[in-house]
Design a protein around this motif. Sequence first.
Motif, PDB file in Angstrom:
ATOM      1  N   GLU A  78      90.119  34.966 -45.119  1.00 52.30           N
ATOM      2  CA  GLU A  78      88.881  34.485 -45.721  1.00 52.30           C
ATOM      3  C   GLU A  78      87.976  33.850 -44.669  1.00 52.30           C
ATOM      4  O   GLU A  78      88.442  33.314 -43.661  1.00 52.30           O
ATOM      5  CB  GLU A  78      89.159  33.488 -46.846  1.00 52.30           C
ATOM      6  CG  GLU A  78      89.698  32.150 -46.396  1.00 52.30           C
ATOM      7  CD  GLU A  78      89.908  31.188 -47.563  1.00 52.30           C
ATOM      8  OE1 GLU A  78      90.417  31.628 -48.609  1.00 52.30           O
ATOM      9  OE2 GLU A  78      89.563  30.005 -47.404  1.00 52.30           O
ATOM     10  N   SER A 117      91.628  42.175 -54.442  1.00 50.35           N
ATOM     11  CA  SER A 117      90.224  42.112 -54.834  1.00 50.35           C
ATOM     12  C   SER A 117      89.334  41.864 -53.625  1.00 50.35           C
ATOM     13  O   SER A 117      89.818  41.557 -52.527  1.00 50.35           O
ATOM     14  CB  SER A 117      90.003  40.981 -55.853  1.00 50.35           C
ATOM     15  OG  SER A 117      90.289  39.720 -55.262  1.00 50.35           O
ATOM     16  N   LYS A 119      86.670  39.114 -52.998  1.00 50.02           N
ATOM     17  CA  LYS A 119      86.334  37.831 -53.617  1.00 50.02           C
ATOM     18  C   LYS A 119      85.091  37.242 -52.949  1.00 50.02           C
ATOM     19  O   LYS A 119      85.070  37.037 -51.737  1.00 50.02           O
ATOM     20  CB  LYS A 119      87.524  36.881 -53.475  1.00 50.02           C
ATOM     21  CG  LYS A 119      87.302  35.478 -53.976  1.00 50.02           C
ATOM     22  CD  LYS A 119      88.581  34.660 -53.766  1.00 50.02           C
ATOM     23  CE  LYS A 119      88.386  33.189 -54.071  1.00 50.02           C
ATOM     24  NZ  LYS A 119      89.620  32.410 -53.844  1.00 50.02           N
ATOM     25  N   ILE A 141      83.264  31.873 -58.658  1.00 47.34           N
ATOM     26  CA  ILE A 141      83.965  32.908 -57.906  1.00 47.34           C
ATOM     27  C   ILE A 141      83.839  34.213 -58.689  1.00 47.34           C
ATOM     28  O   ILE A 141      84.065  34.240 -59.899  1.00 47.34           O
ATOM     29  CB  ILE A 141      85.452  32.567 -57.727  1.00 47.34           C
ATOM     30  CG1 ILE A 141      85.619  31.258 -56.943  1.00 47.34           C
ATOM     31  CG2 ILE A 141      86.191  33.709 -57.021  1.00 47.34           C
ATOM     32  CD1 ILE A 141      87.050  30.749 -56.913  1.00 47.34           C
ATOM     33  N   THR A 142      83.471  35.275 -58.001  1.00 46.36           N
ATOM     34  CA  THR A 142      83.415  36.608 -58.607  1.00 46.36           C
ATOM     35  C   THR A 142      84.336  37.529 -57.812  1.00 46.36           C
ATOM     36  O   THR A 142      84.196  37.648 -56.593  1.00 46.36           O
ATOM     37  CB  THR A 142      81.986  37.166 -58.598  1.00 46.36           C
ATOM     38  OG1 THR A 142      81.126  36.271 -59.321  1.00 46.36           O
ATOM     39  CG2 THR A 142      81.941  38.539 -59.255  1.00 46.36           C
ATOM     40  N   GLU A 143      85.289  38.141 -58.526  1.00 41.85           N
ATOM     41  CA  GLU A 143      86.251  39.019 -57.858  1.00 41.85           C
ATOM     42  C   GLU A 143      86.173  40.422 -58.448  1.00 41.85           C
ATOM     43  O   GLU A 143      86.323  40.608 -59.661  1.00 41.85           O
ATOM     44  CB  GLU A 143      87.677  38.502 -58.031  1.00 41.85           C
ATOM     45  CG  GLU A 143      87.946  37.177 -57.354  1.00 41.85           C
ATOM     46  CD  GLU A 143      89.419  36.792 -57.429  1.00 41.85           C
ATOM     47  OE1 GLU A 143      90.255  37.539 -56.870  1.00 41.85           O
ATOM     48  OE2 GLU A 143      89.728  35.768 -58.057  1.00 41.85           O
ATOM     49  N   GLU A 145      88.246  43.340 -58.836  1.00 37.70           N
ATOM     50  CA  GLU A 145      89.678  43.603 -58.722  1.00 37.70           C
ATOM     51  C   GLU A 145      89.936  45.097 -58.552  1.00 37.70           C
ATOM     52  O   GLU A 145      89.423  45.924 -59.305  1.00 37.70           O
ATOM     53  CB  GLU A 145      90.411  43.077 -59.952  1.00 37.70           C
ATOM     54  CG  GLU A 145      90.320  41.559 -60.088  1.00 37.70           C
ATOM     55  CD  GLU A 145      91.426  40.989 -60.957  1.00 37.70           C
ATOM     56  OE1 GLU A 145      92.224  41.774 -61.518  1.00 37.70           O
ATOM     57  OE2 GLU A 145      91.484  39.754 -61.078  1.00 37.70           O
TER      58      GLU A 145
END
Length: 276
Positions: A78, A117, A119, A141-143, A145
């Motif tokens: 990350e 995902s 992220k 947070i938008t993932e 997937e």
Amino acid sequence: MKKLFLLPFTIGCFLFLTNPIQSQEATEKELPLKLQHAEPLYIDLIRDLGARKGEREWNIGAGITDNLDFDAYEFLVEYEWAVADRLGLEVEIPVTLFSRNSLNRNGTTRPNDRIESLKLAGQYTFLVSEKWQTSLAIGTITELEFTDLNSMQFNNLSQGVLVNPFFIAAKRFTNEWHGLIYTGPRFFSGWGGHDDYTAYEINSNLHYMIPGTGNFIGLEVNQLIKDGKLNTVLRPQMRLEIKNSLKIGIVPGISLNRDEERFSSFLRLIYEPQVH
């Protein structure tokens, strides 16, 4: 004569050494207020609370979880940075690999390996109170997937979107004792045969920071309410500062729901370049 000659040289050295310090202190005073809070190591924050523009951080994580009939190996990379004062963004890619373990007595088929995902997240600290030694933040947070690696195709890359708005409250009870709560709902919208679901997470933290260092020990409690069931994992942890820009986090995990998961361990390597 020697004393007279050394006097201006000594004064010159003193001014040369102290001017940058005075300038640095002045610059520090001009920066927006930021309180130091101990940050949880497993479910970490998007960026430091009260982050200042230009701050950035790389994280590499690796862990293993004993899920009764199989083991899960997780890896993540990350990158997080502050695009403006108090506003942080993050991009993360987690990967999970699975293997059957020696305790698999039921012949359970292990899950398929996955790039979990893509992220994307943002976090804004809307309150930093020196009087109350408290910071408050909101974010989301938008993932996207992904499907399992063995079934991933160009026209079948993803299986749904997870949206997780959250709220963070952190308080320094003393210089050493820090508390933090991170909570919010999780909304998953699936496609291609994957069902929608809603869950709620509550992550509570208490840490003791070693005076004069960035090292701490503490406890992170991760709780998830889904389908009317509460899952809880206790994560005692410590962070060790190798040098100013490099830290390592060590996180064992103890699940209180032994019917699904027993023990886990997780390591996080944190690299935070100095802001110039």
